[in-house]
Structure formats: structure tokens, C-alpha cells
Design a protein around this motif. Structure first.
Motif, short mmCIF file in Angstrom:
data_model
loop_
_atom_site.label_atom_id
_atom_site.label_comp_id
_atom_site.label_asym_id
_atom_site.label_seq_id
_atom_site.Cartn_x
_atom_site.Cartn_y
_atom_site.Cartn_z
N SER A 147 96.46 17.10 5.55
CA SER A 147 97.64 16.24 5.27
C SER A 147 97.21 14.78 5.20
CB SER A 147 98.68 16.36 6.39
OG SER A 147 99.15 17.66 6.44
N LEU A 148 96.30 14.39 6.11
CA LEU A 148 95.79 13.01 6.09
C LEU A 148 95.05 12.74 4.77
CD1 LEU A 148 95.14 10.26 7.36
CD2 LEU A 148 93.24 11.34 8.59
N ILE A 149 94.21 13.68 4.34
CA ILE A 149 93.48 13.49 3.07
C ILE A 149 94.48 13.32 1.92
CG2 ILE A 149 91.91 14.57 1.39
CD1 ILE A 149 90.59 16.03 3.79
N ASP A 150 95.53 14.14 1.90
CA ASP A 150 96.55 14.04 0.84
C ASP A 150 97.19 12.65 0.83
OD1 ASP A 150 96.21 16.60 0.01
OD2 ASP A 150 97.98 17.41 1.02
N ARG A 151 97.51 12.15 2.04
CA ARG A 151 98.14 10.83 2.14
C ARG A 151 97.18 9.73 1.68
NH1 ARG A 151 102.05 10.67 0.84
NH2 ARG A 151 102.47 8.63 1.73
N ILE A 152 95.88 9.90 2.03
CA ILE A 152 94.87 8.90 1.62
C ILE A 152 94.74 8.88 0.09
CG2 ILE A 152 92.39 8.39 1.64
CD1 ILE A 152 92.38 9.37 4.61
N ALA B 226 101.21 7.21 9.63
CA ALA B 226 101.85 8.32 10.35
C ALA B 226 101.00 9.59 10.29
CB ALA B 226 103.23 8.58 9.76
N ALA B 227 100.21 9.74 9.24
CA ALA B 227 99.38 10.94 9.10
C ALA B 227 98.10 10.85 9.93
CB ALA B 227 99.04 11.16 7.63
N LYS C 153 78.13 13.63 -3.12
CA LYS C 153 78.53 12.67 -4.16
C LYS C 153 79.47 11.59 -3.65
CE LYS C 153 76.59 15.00 -7.54
NZ LYS C 153 75.18 14.70 -7.50
N VAL C 154 80.23 11.90 -2.61
CA VAL C 154 81.24 10.96 -2.12
C VAL C 154 81.41 11.17 -0.60
CG1 VAL C 154 83.16 12.53 -2.67
CG2 VAL C 154 83.60 10.08 -2.51
N CYS C 155 81.66 10.06 0.09
CA CYS C 155 82.02 10.16 1.52
C CYS C 155 83.40 9.53 1.68
CB CYS C 155 81.07 9.36 2.41
SG CYS C 155 79.35 9.86 2.31
N LEU C 156 84.15 10.11 2.61
CA LEU C 156 85.47 9.56 2.94
C LEU C 156 85.63 9.68 4.45
CD1 LEU C 156 88.28 8.65 1.62
CD2 LEU C 156 89.01 10.98 2.15
N GLY C 157 86.03 8.58 5.08
CA GLY C 157 86.18 8.65 6.53
C GLY C 157 86.86 7.42 7.09
N LEU C 158 86.92 7.39 8.42
CA LEU C 158 87.51 6.26 9.14
C LEU C 158 86.43 5.59 9.97
CD1 LEU C 158 90.81 7.83 10.55
CD2 LEU C 158 90.55 6.48 8.46
N THR C 159 86.52 4.28 10.10
CA THR C 159 85.67 3.52 11.03
C THR C 159 86.57 2.95 12.11
OG1 THR C 159 84.03 2.92 9.36
CG2 THR C 159 84.20 1.45 11.24
N LEU C 160 86.12 3.07 13.35
CA LEU C 160 86.88 2.54 14.48
C LEU C 160 85.96 1.61 15.26
CD1 LEU C 160 88.83 4.82 17.02
CD2 LEU C 160 87.67 2.75 17.68
N ILE C 161 86.40 0.39 15.50
CA ILE C 161 85.63 -0.57 16.29
C ILE C 161 86.52 -1.09 17.40
CG2 ILE C 161 84.23 -2.67 16.27
CD1 ILE C 161 83.73 -2.26 13.30
N ALA C 162 86.05 -0.97 18.64
CA ALA C 162 86.81 -1.41 19.81
C ALA C 162 86.99 -2.94 19.77
CB ALA C 162 86.07 -1.01 21.08
N PRO C 163 87.96 -3.47 20.54
CA PRO C 163 88.12 -4.93 20.60
C PRO C 163 86.84 -5.62 21.10
CG PRO C 163 90.02 -3.83 21.57
CD PRO C 163 88.99 -2.77 21.33
N ASP C 164 86.69 -6.89 20.74
CA ASP C 164 85.58 -7.74 21.21
C ASP C 164 84.21 -7.12 20.98
OD1 ASP C 164 87.42 -9.69 22.16
OD2 ASP C 164 87.83 -8.39 23.88
N THR C 165 84.02 -6.59 19.77
CA THR C 165 82.77 -5.89 19.45
C THR C 165 82.21 -6.43 18.13
OG1 THR C 165 83.54 -3.88 20.54
CG2 THR C 165 81.76 -3.62 18.93
#
Ligand SMILES: [Fe+2]
Length: 217
Positions: free
Chosen positions: A10-15, A77-78, A121-133
């Protein structure tokens, strides 16, 4: 299909819908968005299930969700039901000078050479970085299109730093040197990699400089 797999699909569809709705004023970003969309037209089949992540960066998921919910994104929301079940990783070698990086920065590759949806051929993902980093200067051969979901952070490319708010795209051309630094808010961003080489992983440039310094007679 497991409930977690369904949430990730569902998240991929929304992206994908988000990319389709993108009308950037920047021609290079429009072109790259079109390239990502064409590569996502036929999704790879699922080679492994999405399971609960045990990576230490997951400790910062709540801060990332708070940043995302303070901002507007058509797919926020997804993210919530899927985010703890993504394959979070930090795939740089550990650094003695910055030992906390492995627990304050994480990448969740949904599609890619090592992802549950395998693609060379392709990458899709999320990056998360904590505060003060500080995510130090680095580069990679892939062309990288970021979309900021939540968190105002300082993004640096070719030595030029700027504050990028949620809702903006950032394009990193092949092998361009870049970094990100968070302040009081966690950064959550969507990334896509395209180009001739999405397999070679990223390397740090500040380490490379130190190593070169050591090599001098
Ligand atoms: Fe990058």
C-alpha cells in the motif's frame, strides 16, 4: 500475503501515486521523477517477507513519524503501519570516530539489489536520521532523487548548504558529494536510485580525505 507485506505494498502504491502527481518547477527533477516512474512500472516479485525490524535506528521511528505528521505529504498516512516492518539497515563500515552513526541513521530499502523486492535497475526506500545528527559527506555512482517527508534539515551538495523543508525534492547527480545534518527534528525522506549503477554502495568522503592525509609522506 501477510498483513505487513500488504501494508508495504500500500505504501509503494501511495509513493507511485505521489511521483505521478509531482509537478516540479525544476526540469531535472521532473525528468528524474519520470525515469523513476518508468522503472517502477513493473514491480519485481517479492523474494522475502517484510518482518519487524530489530535495527537500532527503529528507536527513532516515533521522532520520524512526529516530523512527518507535522508536515504534509500525500503518503504520510501509509507510512505509519509499514515503517517498523521495513528492512532498516546502516550499510557503511563502522567508524571509530563516529560510533553512533549506525544507530542514528538508517535506510529502509524496499526495492533494490538487497531488498525484499529485488532489482538491479532501481532502488526505492526511506532514509531516517535522528535529531542532532550529521550524516557526513558521501557519494555514490547512482543518481539519487530525495523527497523530504518530514523534518527541516540542512542539506549540502558540492559545498553549498541549504535548509530544505518537507515537501521538497533534492537531486544528487552521479558521484556528487553531499551530506545532511538534522537539528531538533528527525529527518524522514523518500529516496530513489537510478542510473548505470545502483549496486555500488555509498562511501564517505571525510574518511577518504583523512586516509589520503595519512598516506602523505
Ligand atoms: Fe546519497
Amino acid at each position: 500475503m501477510t498483513a505487513h507485506n500488504k501494508d508495504v505494498f500500500s505504501l509503494i502504491d501511495r509513493i507511485i501515486a505521489h511521483y505521478r502527481n509531482t509537478v516540479s518547477g525544476d526540469e531535472e527533477i521532473r525528468k528524474e521523477t519520470a525515469r523513476v516512474l518508468s522503472l517502477l512500472e513493473h514491480l519485481p516479485s517479492l523474494s522475502e517477507d517484510f518482518n519487524e525490524s530489530r535495527h537500532p535506528v527503529v528507536a527513532h521511528v516515533d521522532e520520524a513519524l512526529t516530523s512527518a505528521e507535522h508536515a504534509y505529504s500525500d503518503f504520510t498516512a501509509a507510512i505509519r503501519p509499514a515503517i517498523r516492518y521495513l528492512p532498516w539497515k546502516y550499510n557503511y563500515a563502522p567508524r571509530k570516530d563516529k560510533p553512533s552513526l549506525g544507530s542514528t541513521i538508517g535506510f529502509a530499502e524496499i526495492i533494490g539489489p538487497e531488498a525484499p523486492l529485488r532489482s538491479d535497475k532501481v532502488c526505492l526506500g526511506l532514509t531516517l536520521i535522528a535529531p542532532d545528527t550529521l550524516y557526513p559527506l558521501h557519494h555514490h555512482p547512482a543518481v539519487e532523487l530525495y523527497y523530504v517527508i518530514g523534518g527541516n534539515a540542512v542539506w549540502t551538495k558540492k559545498g553549498i548548504a541549504r535548509l530544505v523543508p518537507p515537501g521538497e525534492y533534492v537531486l544528487h547527480e552521479s558521484n556528487v558529494i553531499h551530506s545532511m545534518e538534522t537539528g531538533s527534528e528527525a529527518l524522514l525522506a523518500l529516496y530513489a536510485w537510478t542510473g548505470d549503477d545502483v549496486i555500488t554502495i555509498s562511501v564517505y568522503d571525510d574518511i577518504a580525505a583523512e586516509e589520503k592525509e595519512k598516506e602523505k609522506p
